[in-house]
Motif scaffolding. Structure first.
Motif, short mmCIF file in Angstrom:
data_model
loop_
_atom_site.label_atom_id
_atom_site.label_comp_id
_atom_site.label_asym_id
_atom_site.label_seq_id
_atom_site.Cartn_x
_atom_site.Cartn_y
_atom_site.Cartn_z
N ASN A 1 0.84 -1.20 0.00
CA ASN A 1 0.00 0.00 0.00
C ASN A 1 0.88 1.25 0.00
O ASN A 1 1.79 1.35 0.81
N ASP A 2 0.59 2.18 -0.93
CA ASP A 2 1.39 3.42 -0.97
C ASP A 2 0.51 4.65 -0.81
O ASP A 2 0.86 5.74 -1.26
N ALA A 3 -0.64 4.49 -0.15
CA ALA A 3 -1.56 5.62 0.00
C ALA A 3 -0.91 6.77 0.78
O ALA A 3 -1.14 7.94 0.50
N ARG A 4 -0.04 6.44 1.74
CA ARG A 4 0.52 7.48 2.62
C ARG A 4 1.97 7.84 2.29
O ARG A 4 2.56 8.69 2.94
N GLY A 5 2.56 7.19 1.29
CA GLY A 5 3.95 7.47 0.93
C GLY A 5 4.54 6.28 0.20
O GLY A 5 3.88 5.26 0.03
N PRO A 6 5.83 6.39 -0.21
CA PRO A 6 6.45 5.29 -0.98
C PRO A 6 6.40 3.96 -0.24
O PRO A 6 6.46 3.91 0.99
N TYR A 7 6.29 2.87 -1.00
CA TYR A 7 6.35 1.53 -0.41
C TYR A 7 7.67 1.41 0.35
O TYR A 7 8.73 1.72 -0.19
N LEU B 1 2.30 -5.74 7.17
CA LEU B 1 2.75 -5.24 8.48
C LEU B 1 3.45 -3.90 8.33
O LEU B 1 3.35 -3.04 9.20
N MET B 2 4.20 -3.73 7.22
CA MET B 2 4.89 -2.44 7.02
C MET B 2 3.88 -1.32 6.80
O MET B 2 4.08 -0.20 7.29
N THR B 3 2.79 -1.60 6.08
CA THR B 3 1.75 -0.57 5.91
C THR B 3 1.18 -0.19 7.28
O THR B 3 1.00 1.00 7.59
N GLY C 1 3.77 0.48 2.68
CA GLY C 1 4.33 -0.82 3.08
C GLY C 1 4.69 -1.68 1.89
O GLY C 1 3.94 -1.78 0.92
N GLY C 2 5.88 -2.28 1.95
CA GLY C 2 6.33 -3.21 0.91
C GLY C 2 7.27 -4.23 1.53
O GLY C 2 7.61 -4.13 2.72
N LYS C 3 7.67 -5.23 0.80
CA LYS C 3 8.63 -6.22 1.31
C LYS C 3 9.17 -7.04 0.15
O LYS C 3 8.47 -7.26 -0.84
#
Ligand code: NAD
Length: 430
Positions: free
Chosen positions: A71-77, A98-100, A112-114
């Protein structure tokens, strides 16, 4: 098959119900979100499966991996690169989710990304005809894997679409190889000292944050003092070792530590500096003093238990045997959904991963935003920011938990989901 997401339909496989999925579902229902929107919070926006032909010692070793951009709604993954023999797509998706949640509950402008790369370095000993454990070989292999990965995906990093960092099996040296491919200091965080855009304190920031969360658990939730508190730690890598060093500095007694190869136990408190020297040389905590197994450590009668290694180590069964007064999740998702239910029922407080181990992503936020500055932020300022951000999020989660009669872990997810939902709505992504 009762598939709910486009990804499940394409993969013809159902994602296991994990703690984060269930907690997002429950939080979404409490917030009055519809089922479609809740699914949009649960599912990743993009998943890429890739093949890495790694050139090593005159051979080509092929490893596979996957990248989940959740999810990148709030900033870069944002999220680390994991190299491990048991990486899977669904595990990588879970870690990206979990990162999001982590960046949102910590109010950091990242998404969040991984990345998960499935490589059994110990298996590679056979390919290269090595018999003895050789740490230089292991390090060179993981560096070359990361270099090939970075060569394939450098465009994503340079455009700041996805900003990677270290996770299990990778560290600052691997991040330097990513920088070599992009030559952009903001393209990757967790870079080693001296590499353009590195941040003093980044390396120890996650372990520092875990030690601070343990201090808050002891003092504010359990009503105990840190001095003399008995602590057990699973994992003695980047997170576990630094958490142990900081807790020992605060006067806590770290009585037991385990890793993949064995354990060390001393009821009167281990000498953590000496243990760290031993582990650096031997590559394990085993052989330092009296040994202890992972299962024994998880059931030790201590004040705080810090799982700082792999996921899902605390499950429904062994949570019944936990004798610690409280738990701080240094690792990502070390407690399963069923395990968490047992702990809640038994009244054992847990500071969840998305707050407890967020020190690294707080420092990454500093590293990313200051990456073009030649003037270095001081280590103590970075660690102070970690303290402040963890305190802010933990206070908010504890308040929400007591107002709504839910656990701190569920309250943290609810705060995060509300923020992600608001950003997605404002950007007309849902
Ligand atoms: P690391 O590779 O540096 O160290 C991992 C440690 O755990 C090693 O001591 C290893 O021997 C041990 N270990 C691995 N599997 C184990 C098992 N099944 N049983 C017992 N011990 C085991 O990794 P790390 O960076 O310290 O990460 C540890 C955990 O913390 C992971 O869950 C990771 O996702 C999470 N995490 C790391 C960071 C970071 O900044 N490095 C940030 C947030 C969360």
């Amino acid at each position: 098959m009762n598939a709910e997401s486009g990804m499940e339909i394409l993969l013809e496989s159902k994602e296991p119900t994990t703690r984060s999925i269930e907690f997002i579902r429950r939080a979404g229902e409490r917030l009055g979100l519809g089922r479609g929107i809740i699914n949009d919070m649960i599912n990743p926006q993009k998943v890429t499966v890739f093949r890495l032909p790694v050139k090593f010692w005159g051979k080509v070793v092929v490893v596979w991996g996957c990248m989940s951009l959740h999810n990148d709604a709030r900033g870069p993954y944002k999220g680390g690169i994991r190299i491990a023999p048991d990486v899977s797509i669904w595990e990588t998706v879970e870690l990206s989710r979990l990162m999001t949640l982590k960046t949102a509950v910590m109010d950091i402008e990242f998404g969040g990304g991984k990345t998960g790369i499935r490589a059994d370095i110990r298996e590679m000993y056979n390919i290269f005809g090595l018999k003895e454990r050789d740490r230089d070989f292991e390090e060179a292999m993981s560096l070359d894997i990361c270099e090939e990965f970075a060569a394939q995906f450098k465009g994503l990093f340079r455009d700041h679409v996805y900003v990677p960092a270290p996770d299990m099996g990778t560290g600052p040296a691997e991040m330097a190889f990513i920088y070599n491919q992009t030559l952009d200091p903001a393209s990757v965080t967790g870079k080693p000292e001296g590499v353009h855009g590195w941040l003093p304190g980044r390396k120890e920031s996650t372990g520092y944050g875990v030690s601070h969360a343990a201090k808050r658990l002891l003092e504010d939730i359990l009503g105990l003092r840190v001095e003399g508190a008995r602590v057990a730690i699973q994992g003695f890598g980047n997170v576990g070792m630094h958490a142990a060093l900081f807790l020992a500095e605060l006067g806590a007694k770290v009585v037991a530590v385990t890793d993949l190869y064995g354990g060390a136990y001393d009821p009167s408190g281990l000498d953590i500096q000496a243990l760290a020297r031993h582990a650096r040389k031997a590559g394990t905590v085993a052989g330092f003093t009296t040994s202890i197994t992972n299962e024994e450590l998880l059931a030790l009668d201590v004040d705080v238990l810090l799982p700082c290694a792999a996921g899902h180590v605390l499950n429904e069964e062994n949570c019944k045997a936990v004798r610690a007064k409280g738990i701080v999740e240094g690792a990502n998702m070390p407690t399963t959904l069923e395990g968490m239910d047992v702990l809640v029922e038994r009244g054992i407080p847990v500071i969840p991963d998305i707050i407890a181990n967020a020190g690294g992503v707080v420092a990454s936020m500093e590293e990313y935003s200051r990456s073009l500055s030649a003037l270095k932020t001081r280590r103590e300022d970075v660690l102070r920011t970690v303290t402040e951000k963890i305190d802010e999020s933990l206070d908010a989660a504890m308040q929400q938990a007591s107002e709504q009669g839910i656990s701190i872990a569920e309250a943290s997810v609810q705060i995060a989901i509300d923020r992600v939902y608001q950003a997605m709505k404002r950007r007309r992504l849902i």
